[in-house]
Design a protein around this motif. Structure first.
Motif, PDB file in Angstrom:
ATOM      1  N   LEU A   8      15.029   1.137 -11.316  1.00  0.00           N
ATOM      2  CA  LEU A   8      13.551   2.288 -10.832  1.00  0.00           C
ATOM      3  C   LEU A   8      13.762   2.423  -9.773  1.00  0.00           C
ATOM      4  CD1 LEU A   8      11.456  -1.038 -13.250  1.00  0.00           C
ATOM      5  CD2 LEU A   8      11.725   1.464 -13.980  1.00  0.00           C
ATOM      6  N   ARG A   9      14.152   1.763  -8.619  1.00  0.00           N
ATOM      7  CA  ARG A   9      13.883   2.295  -7.130  1.00  0.00           C
ATOM      8  C   ARG A   9      14.414   3.684  -6.792  1.00  0.00           C
ATOM      9  NH1 ARG A   9      12.007   0.695  -1.984  1.00  0.00           N
ATOM     10  NH2 ARG A   9      12.846   1.101  -0.510  1.00  0.00           N
ATOM     11  N   LYS A  10      15.131   3.533  -7.237  1.00  0.00           N
ATOM     12  CA  LYS A  10      16.593   5.046  -6.848  1.00  0.00           C
ATOM     13  C   LYS A  10      15.700   5.681  -8.321  1.00  0.00           C
ATOM     14  CE  LYS A  10      21.006   6.347  -8.431  1.00  0.00           C
ATOM     15  NZ  LYS A  10      22.799   6.289  -9.031  1.00  0.00           N
ATOM     16  N   LYS A  11      15.193   5.774  -8.774  1.00  0.00           N
ATOM     17  CA  LYS A  11      13.999   7.003  -9.392  1.00  0.00           C
ATOM     18  C   LYS A  11      13.079   7.276  -8.772  1.00  0.00           C
ATOM     19  CE  LYS A  11      11.665   8.388 -13.604  1.00  0.00           C
ATOM     20  NZ  LYS A  11      11.374   7.560 -14.862  1.00  0.00           N
ATOM     21  N   ALA A  12      12.548   6.440  -9.132  1.00  0.00           N
ATOM     22  CA  ALA A  12      11.287   6.473  -7.322  1.00  0.00           C
ATOM     23  C   ALA A  12      11.527   6.644  -6.285  1.00  0.00           C
ATOM     24  CB  ALA A  12      10.458   5.200  -7.072  1.00  0.00           C
ATOM     25  N   MET A  13      12.431   6.579  -5.007  1.00  0.00           N
ATOM     26  CA  MET A  13      12.980   7.534  -3.928  1.00  0.00           C
ATOM     27  C   MET A  13      13.313   8.897  -4.780  1.00  0.00           C
ATOM     28  SD  MET A  13      12.955   5.455  -1.479  1.00  0.00           S
ATOM     29  CE  MET A  13      13.524   5.909  -0.550  1.00  0.00           C
ATOM     30  N   ALA A  14      13.689   9.847  -5.779  1.00  0.00           N
ATOM     31  CA  ALA A  14      13.600  10.458  -6.162  1.00  0.00           C
ATOM     32  C   ALA A  14      12.836  11.574  -5.956  1.00  0.00           C
ATOM     33  CB  ALA A  14      14.578  10.762  -7.274  1.00  0.00           C
ATOM     34  N   LEU A  15      11.354  11.043  -6.392  1.00  0.00           N
ATOM     35  CA  LEU A  15      10.149  11.462  -6.662  1.00  0.00           C
ATOM     36  C   LEU A  15       9.516  12.544  -5.452  1.00  0.00           C
ATOM     37  CD1 LEU A  15       7.713   8.730  -7.848  1.00  0.00           C
ATOM     38  CD2 LEU A  15       9.229  10.398  -9.462  1.00  0.00           C
ATOM     39  N   PRO A  16       8.896  13.759  -5.305  1.00  0.00           N
ATOM     40  CA  PRO A  16       8.321  14.467  -4.366  1.00  0.00           C
ATOM     41  C   PRO A  16       7.058  13.789  -3.893  1.00  0.00           C
ATOM     42  CG  PRO A  16       7.474  15.182  -6.599  1.00  0.00           C
ATOM     43  CD  PRO A  16       8.591  14.023  -7.278  1.00  0.00           C
ATOM     44  N   LEU A  17       7.129  14.424  -2.976  1.00  0.00           N
ATOM     45  CA  LEU A  17       6.082  13.646  -2.040  1.00  0.00           C
ATOM     46  C   LEU A  17       4.797  14.784  -2.112  1.00  0.00           C
ATOM     47  CD1 LEU A  17       8.696  13.691   1.387  1.00  0.00           C
ATOM     48  CD2 LEU A  17       7.320  11.587   0.500  1.00  0.00           C
ATOM     49  N   LEU A  18       4.208  14.601  -3.016  1.00  0.00           N
ATOM     50  CA  LEU A  18       3.040  15.812  -3.299  1.00  0.00           C
ATOM     51  C   LEU A  18       2.539  14.678  -4.145  1.00  0.00           C
ATOM     52  CD1 LEU A  18       5.691  18.478  -5.109  1.00  0.00           C
ATOM     53  CD2 LEU A  18       4.023  18.579  -3.283  1.00  0.00           C
ATOM     54  N   PRO A  19       1.198  15.168  -3.866  1.00  0.00           N
ATOM     55  CA  PRO A  19       0.204  14.197  -4.666  1.00  0.00           C
ATOM     56  C   PRO A  19       0.432  14.354  -6.566  1.00  0.00           C
ATOM     57  CG  PRO A  19      -0.729  16.569  -4.485  1.00  0.00           C
ATOM     58  CD  PRO A  19       0.911  16.524  -3.792  1.00  0.00           C
ATOM     59  N   LEU A  40       4.050  10.765  -4.050  1.00  0.00           N
ATOM     60  CA  LEU A  40       3.909  10.017  -4.752  1.00  0.00           C
ATOM     61  C   LEU A  40       5.471   9.487  -4.739  1.00  0.00           C
ATOM     62  CD1 LEU A  40       4.149  12.719  -8.051  1.00  0.00           C
ATOM     63  CD2 LEU A  40       2.659  10.251  -7.795  1.00  0.00           C
ATOM     64  N   LYS A  41       6.116   9.160  -4.073  1.00  0.00           N
ATOM     65  CA  LYS A  41       7.635   8.947  -4.180  1.00  0.00           C
ATOM     66  C   LYS A  41       7.480   7.670  -3.215  1.00  0.00           C
ATOM     67  CE  LYS A  41      11.255   9.631  -0.783  1.00  0.00           C
ATOM     68  NZ  LYS A  41      12.932  10.492   0.278  1.00  0.00           N
ATOM     69  N   ASN A  42       5.959   7.809  -1.906  1.00  0.00           N
ATOM     70  CA  ASN A  42       6.575   6.554  -0.972  1.00  0.00           C
ATOM     71  C   ASN A  42       5.429   6.254  -1.693  1.00  0.00           C
ATOM     72  OD1 ASN A  42       7.349   8.441   1.254  1.00  0.00           O
ATOM     73  ND2 ASN A  42       5.000   9.424   2.042  1.00  0.00           N
ATOM     74  N   ARG A  43       4.278   6.385  -2.525  1.00  0.00           N
ATOM     75  CA  ARG A  43       3.456   5.619  -3.261  1.00  0.00           C
ATOM     76  C   ARG A  43       4.323   4.710  -4.229  1.00  0.00           C
ATOM     77  NH1 ARG A  43       1.082   1.643  -3.806  1.00  0.00           N
ATOM     78  NH2 ARG A  43      -1.093   1.577  -4.550  1.00  0.00           N
ATOM     79  N   VAL A  44       4.845   4.653  -5.146  1.00  0.00           N
ATOM     80  CA  VAL A  44       5.453   4.278  -6.293  1.00  0.00           C
ATOM     81  C   VAL A  44       6.851   3.966  -5.502  1.00  0.00           C
ATOM     82  CG1 VAL A  44       6.773   4.731  -8.253  1.00  0.00           C
ATOM     83  CG2 VAL A  44       4.480   6.265  -7.875  1.00  0.00           C
ATOM     84  N   SER A  45       6.728   4.353  -4.809  1.00  0.00           N
ATOM     85  CA  SER A  45       8.587   3.321  -4.403  1.00  0.00           C
ATOM     86  C   SER A  45       7.868   2.036  -3.474  1.00  0.00           C
ATOM     87  CB  SER A  45       9.343   3.873  -3.287  1.00  0.00           C
ATOM     88  OG  SER A  45       8.484   4.397  -2.187  1.00  0.00           O
ATOM     89  N   GLN A  46       6.653   1.717  -2.885  1.00  0.00           N
ATOM     90  CA  GLN A  46       6.499   1.182  -2.765  1.00  0.00           C
ATOM     91  C   GLN A  46       6.441  -0.592  -3.718  1.00  0.00           C
ATOM     92  OE1 GLN A  46       2.674   1.133  -1.326  1.00  0.00           O
ATOM     93  NE2 GLN A  46       3.008   2.432   0.269  1.00  0.00           N
ATOM     94  N   ASN A  64       6.824  -6.443 -15.886  1.00  0.00           N
ATOM     95  CA  ASN A  64       6.921  -5.676 -16.679  1.00  0.00           C
ATOM     96  C   ASN A  64       7.181  -4.359 -16.746  1.00  0.00           C
ATOM     97  OD1 ASN A  64       6.051  -7.917 -19.198  1.00  0.00           O
ATOM     98  ND2 ASN A  64       4.596  -8.647 -17.354  1.00  0.00           N
ATOM     99  N   VAL A  65       7.663  -3.710 -16.210  1.00  0.00           N
ATOM    100  CA  VAL A  65       7.874  -2.395 -16.207  1.00  0.00           C
ATOM    101  C   VAL A  65       8.861  -1.986 -16.917  1.00  0.00           C
ATOM    102  CG1 VAL A  65       7.981  -0.168 -14.434  1.00  0.00           C
ATOM    103  CG2 VAL A  65       6.332  -1.639 -14.469  1.00  0.00           C
ATOM    104  N   ASP A  66      10.036  -0.952 -17.790  1.00  0.00           N
ATOM    105  CA  ASP A  66      10.142  -0.538 -18.186  1.00  0.00           C
ATOM    106  C   ASP A  66      11.133   0.640 -18.043  1.00  0.00           C
ATOM    107  OD1 ASP A  66      12.335  -1.185 -20.367  1.00  0.00           O
ATOM    108  OD2 ASP A  66      11.626   1.300 -20.849  1.00  0.00           O
ATOM    109  N   ARG A  67       9.841   1.355 -17.710  1.00  0.00           N
ATOM    110  CA  ARG A  67       9.857   3.043 -17.078  1.00  0.00           C
ATOM    111  C   ARG A  67       8.859   3.351 -16.794  1.00  0.00           C
ATOM    112  NH1 ARG A  67       8.297   6.877 -20.614  1.00  0.00           N
ATOM    113  NH2 ARG A  67       7.509   5.671 -22.620  1.00  0.00           N
ATOM    114  N   PHE A  68       9.065   4.803 -16.196  1.00  0.00           N
ATOM    115  CA  PHE A  68       7.193   5.377 -15.351  1.00  0.00           C
ATOM    116  C   PHE A  68       7.714   7.136 -15.689  1.00  0.00           C
ATOM    117  CE2 PHE A  68      10.136   5.379 -11.455  1.00  0.00           C
ATOM    118  CZ  PHE A  68       9.598   6.024 -11.573  1.00  0.00           C
TER     119      PHE A  68
END
Length: 619
Positions: A8-19, A40-46, A64-68
């Motif tokens: 999940l962290r790897k996926k979060a770090m690949a998110l764009p820096l966009l709202p 999105l990248k900063n918020r979700v990776s936290q 409890n998160v399986d995916r996002f």
């Protein structure tokens, strides 16, 4: 810990820096949380980094998160609009979801000549008159209580005229808040007049009520009804006094909502004060598990006004938050005109916010079974000792002996800042003879946690793990018990209470040294009372054992009475005095007694009578 954390962290770090908006799913596909982000990248990776800084609610959600999934938007404001829409549609379990449990309220006027004034949540087909509906139950409740006090109407359960002269007037009569129709001396015409005046007050407000009452007073005076005029004069004074009290609170208050929160130990309470026409007309309180402190206020505001719909021109909050501008814009769209969303720092507005926050703390304290004062001293204790959570359940220990004899200990428990006497425990030191406070304290805590590990259920007493343990003593006692904790794998905050030369609590000591406690602080009073309480309890147990020991030693000096018979006698007769007053037949019937031993005991306490019995038996 979530086994998919790395993925999940790897996926979060690949998110764009966009709202945009992010949507968390559980393994069964259920949406469990929806949030928005400026990047999105900063918020979700936290969420998928270190869990140490997250509150318990967030840790549970992440586990409890399986995916996002996520949706990119053109601006943070568009993300806010989309977030609101999705939360309303899916009601995720980890978002702040407020329940709309506010029904309509009514003013009820009982039927008959002696009808009472009350507030109710529902109308009934009972012959009474109902005025309303009103949306604010707080306003109706407060207004009816004020009217009953000002116009001295009864609020008791007595029914009139059935209960005339069947009992004494209650306290409200003596403090001039009830005319006491129960005495049977109140005219029905006077009662009906007061009831009409109360209804005029509720319907027309205080200023209109004063005008009507003044006219009635002048009319009564012209008709030489001076007693009636005096009664009306007193009611006018009461209405004015009530109005003055309101002005103290609501002076220069805008038509606005004031929102403040208080968080502690995994819980957050939001309090909402609603002002209209310079008067507090409604207040609401919401308590739920604490979540993300950075977005909690914004999330509450969105959820609250989605629920309520009616948005005032001004909204004041206790703390500024990121996204205030977008939240104000969203509120403005709901209202249809601009909304001022502010976090006042000074002046009367800041005082209102502080009052609102204080009420939030009080509501949270009451839910935990404490007052805000007790809650405050526990918070002060937490900060002073550097504890991670509020010490709601505290155990305190003390040793008592006399030159090493009758070595005992006492344990007292404080729950939510108050003594919990049902959980107090007594210990008789068994491991050694003589005086050694360090070894005594170590033995007591060893036995206490042996009981904990062997307990079948976690209840008050030995089966519950305390939030804090305090010892009556200094670093020596703390070191002795710390060795016990290390050996048994116990992880409970441990401190000692140190007294000065006048036997007053002066400091708290731990492994890092002493922490001085000012005698002017509420914490000093709290700790002093606790230390006095545990000392009283331990020394009381010590005195009780010494008394029994003294009694037994006096009995064992009698020929034929050993330790076992002495204990049996005390258990049977309860006291030495009862033994001394017992006749020979009663002593012979006592457990573990023989006729010869009973005669010896009787002779010990009644030497003259025993001499006479001996003479008779010899003849």
């Amino acid at each position: 810990m979530n086994p998919k954390m790395g993925e999940l962290r790897k996926k979060a770090m690949a998110l764009p820096l966009l709202p945009g908006v992010y949507i968390m799913h559980a393994a069964d596909g259920e949406i469990i949380y929806i949030g928005k982000a400026k990047a999105l990248k900063n918020r979700v990776s936290q969420y998928f980094g270190s869990q140490n800084n997250h509150p318990e609610k967030v840790r549970r959600m992440v586990d409890n998160v399986d995916r996002f999934e996520y949706i990119i938007t053109d601006s943070e404001f568009e993300a806010l609009i989309l977030e609101c829409s999705l939360i309303k549609q899916h009601s995720p379990k980890y978002n702040i979801l407020l329940k709309d449990d506010k029904g309509y309220s009514y003013i009820r006027v009982g039927s008959g000549d002696w009808g009472k004034l009350s507030y109710v949540l529902q109308k009934s087909d009972d012959g009474a008159t109902y005025i309303g509906p009103y949306k604010s139950s707080y306003y109706v409740k407060s207004a009816v209580e004020e009217a009953n006090k000002i116009f001295m109407l009864p609020t008791c359960s007595r029914q009139f005229p059935r209960d005339f002269r069947k009992g004494r007037p209650c306290l409200n009569y003596h403090i001039k808040q009830c005319m006491a129709p129960c005495t049977g001396r109140v005219k029905v015409s006077d009662y009906q007049e007061s009831l009409r005046q109360a209804l005029d007050f509720l319907k027309g407000g205080s200023s209109n009520s004063i005008k009507q009452l003044t006219a009635q007073m002048e009319e009564a005076a012209e008709n030489l009804e001076f007693e009636r005029a005096a009664r009306i004069r007193d009611k006018i004074a009461a209405v004015k006094k009530m109005g003055d009290k309101q002005k103290v609170v609501a002076n220069k208050v805008l038509d606005e909502d004031v929102i403040a929160s208080f968080s502690n130990d995994g819980k957050t309470c939001f309090q909402v004060f609603r002002f209209e026409g310079g008067r507090l007309f409604d207040r609401e309180s919401f308590i739920f598990d604490s979540g993300d402190s950075e977005s909690e206020t914004e999330e509450f505001i969105i959820s609250y006004y989605t629920l309520r719909g009616d948005v005032p021109k001004n909204v004041a909050v206790d703390n500024a938050f990121e996204g205030m501008e977008d939240a104000a814009r969203w509120l403005g769209q709901k209202r249809g005109s601009k909304v001022n969303l502010t976090a006042p720092q000074r002046g009367e507005q800041a005082q209102l916010v502080a009052m609102c926050r204080s009420n939030a703390a009080e509501a949270l304290a009451q839910q935990k079974g404490a007052t805000v004062r007790e809650f405050g001293v526990l918070e002060e204790l937490r900060e002073t000792l550097g504890l991670s959570s509020l010490p709601e359940y505290i155990e305190c220990y003390d040793i008592s002996n006399l030159a090493g004899t009758e070595n005992v200990a006492g344990m007292v428990v404080y729950k939510n800042g108050k003594p919990l006497k049902s959980a107090y425990k007594k210990f008789k030191i068994k491991g050694f003879e003589g005086q050694d406070d360090y070894a005594s304290m170590a033995e007591v805590l060893t036995r206490r946690f042996e009981e904990f590990f062997n307990a079948e259920k976690a209840d008050e007493g030995f089966g519950k793990l305390p939030d804090l343990i305090l010892l009556d003593g200094g670093k020596g006692q703390v070191a002795a018990v710390r060795a016990v904790f290390d050996r048994m794998g116990v992880s409970v905050p441990l401190f000692g209470l140190v007294k000065d030369d006048r036997h007053r609590t002066r400091a708290v000591t731990g492994e890092g040294g002493e922490i001085a406690i000012s005698s002017k602080r509420a914490l000093f009073t709290f700790l002093s009372k606790m230390q006095d309480e545990v000392h009283r309890f331990a020394i009381g147990y010590h005195h009780a054992r010494r008394s029994k020991s003294t009694f037994r030693s006096s009995l064992t000096s009698i020929e034929g009475v050993g330790e076992v018979r002495a204990k049996a006698l005390l258990k049977f007769f309860r006291t030495i005095d009862n033994i001394s007053k017992a006749d020979l037949e009663e002593l012979e019937s006592a457990p573990k007694m023989t006729k010869d031993t009973a005669r010896a005991v009787y002779r010990y306490f009644h030497p003259e009578e025993a001499k006479h019995l001996d003479e008779l038996s010899s003849n």
